[in-house]
Design a protein around this motif. Structure first.
Motif, mmCIF file in Angstrom:
data_model
loop_
_atom_site.group_PDB
_atom_site.id
_atom_site.type_symbol
_atom_site.label_atom_id
_atom_site.label_comp_id
_atom_site.label_asym_id
_atom_site.label_seq_id
_atom_site.Cartn_x
_atom_site.Cartn_y
_atom_site.Cartn_z
ATOM 1 N N GLY A 1 5.826 -24.732 28.753
ATOM 2 C CA GLY A 1 4.643 -25.585 28.891
ATOM 3 C C GLY A 1 4.305 -26.239 27.568
ATOM 4 O O GLY A 1 4.779 -25.812 26.511
ATOM 5 N N PRO A 2 3.463 -27.296 27.596
ATOM 6 C CA PRO A 2 3.160 -28.037 26.359
ATOM 7 C C PRO A 2 2.329 -27.235 25.357
ATOM 8 O O PRO A 2 2.269 -27.578 24.180
ATOM 9 C CB PRO A 2 2.378 -29.251 26.866
ATOM 10 N N GLU A 3 1.698 -26.156 25.809
ATOM 11 C CA GLU A 3 0.839 -25.362 24.915
ATOM 12 C C GLU A 3 1.636 -24.417 24.016
ATOM 13 O O GLU A 3 1.085 -23.791 23.119
ATOM 14 C CB GLU A 3 -0.187 -24.564 25.730
ATOM 15 N N VAL A 4 2.950 -24.313 24.261
ATOM 16 C CA VAL A 4 3.784 -23.396 23.476
ATOM 17 C C VAL A 4 4.787 -24.209 22.666
ATOM 18 O O VAL A 4 5.484 -25.064 23.197
ATOM 19 C CB VAL A 4 4.544 -22.421 24.413
ATOM 20 N N GLU A 5 4.845 -23.940 21.361
ATOM 21 C CA GLU A 5 5.848 -24.578 20.514
ATOM 22 C C GLU A 5 6.832 -23.516 20.051
ATOM 23 O O GLU A 5 6.428 -22.487 19.504
ATOM 24 C CB GLU A 5 5.199 -25.250 19.300
#
Length: 198
Positions: free
Chosen positions: A150-154
């Motif tokens: 997801g975009p919240e995890v880098e």
């Protein structure tokens, strides 16, 4: 040496030999993988051939054991090459553990495992990680960043992961060095058949 500990009584599985001497000069991927393989080879040498008593031996006041290191680094190999590299879920048996409730599960439960189970678990994790890292290098080189669910995890780059692995192995090789010397007197810096650079 305690009578119950017989060096070389249990051997890890035979894994395809890898050149474990990092190049003195050359491309960065070869350097990083060379140093990681050197750390793995050192760890394999320092932990090889121990029976249950040897794998459970500790140096007070630490609770660390070589068996615990084998299990911990098996988990580390799997986690770095799945969760960190590709944002995938943990592999079995790691995905069955409540890590919030028992953060030291891998260290704590190693005493319950047989020597061949600990050796095989670590060796198979190394083989899996080697394959995944080789694929990642072909896909995007050291700058290839993990794909998050997801975009919240880098997720980190492959370069970051390899450096993290070298650091983790170097720490535990120091621990294994001291524990192994206390078990049967095995000492030395370089695995047999490997000459230091220079």
């Amino acid at each position: 040496m305690p009578e119950s500990i017989q060096p070389n009584s249990v051997q890890p599985i035979n894994v395809q030999p890898i050149d474990t001497e990092p190049p003195l000069a050359g491309p960065e991927p070869a350097m990083l993988l060379g140093f990681l393989e050197r750390q793995r080879a050192t760890f394999a040498w320092k932990t090889a051939g121990l029976d249950e008593a040897g794998l459970r031996a500790r140096l007070a006041p630490s609770s660390m054991s070589i068996g615990g290191m084998l299990k911990h680094l098996a988990r580390f190999e799997d986690d770095m090459s799945t969760e960190w590299l590709d944002g995938q879920a943990q592999l079995p048996p790691w995905n069955e553990v409540d890590w919030d409730a028992d953060r030291d599960w891998d260290w704590r439960t190693a005493d319950e495992d047989q020597p061949d189970q600990l050796y095989h678990q670590w060796q198979h994790a190394v083989v899996r990680a080697r394959g995944r890292f080789a694929e990642a290098l072909l896909e995007g080189g050291l700058d290839r960043q993990g794909t998050a669910p997801g975009p919240e995890v880098e997720l980190p780059s492959l370069r970051y992961i390899l450096l993290n692995m070298i650091e983790e192995y170097a720490r535990h090789n120091g621990h294994a060095d001291l524990i192994r010397e206390s078990i049967d007197g095995l000492v030395g810096q370089d695995p047999p058949g490997q000459d230091p650079p220079g």
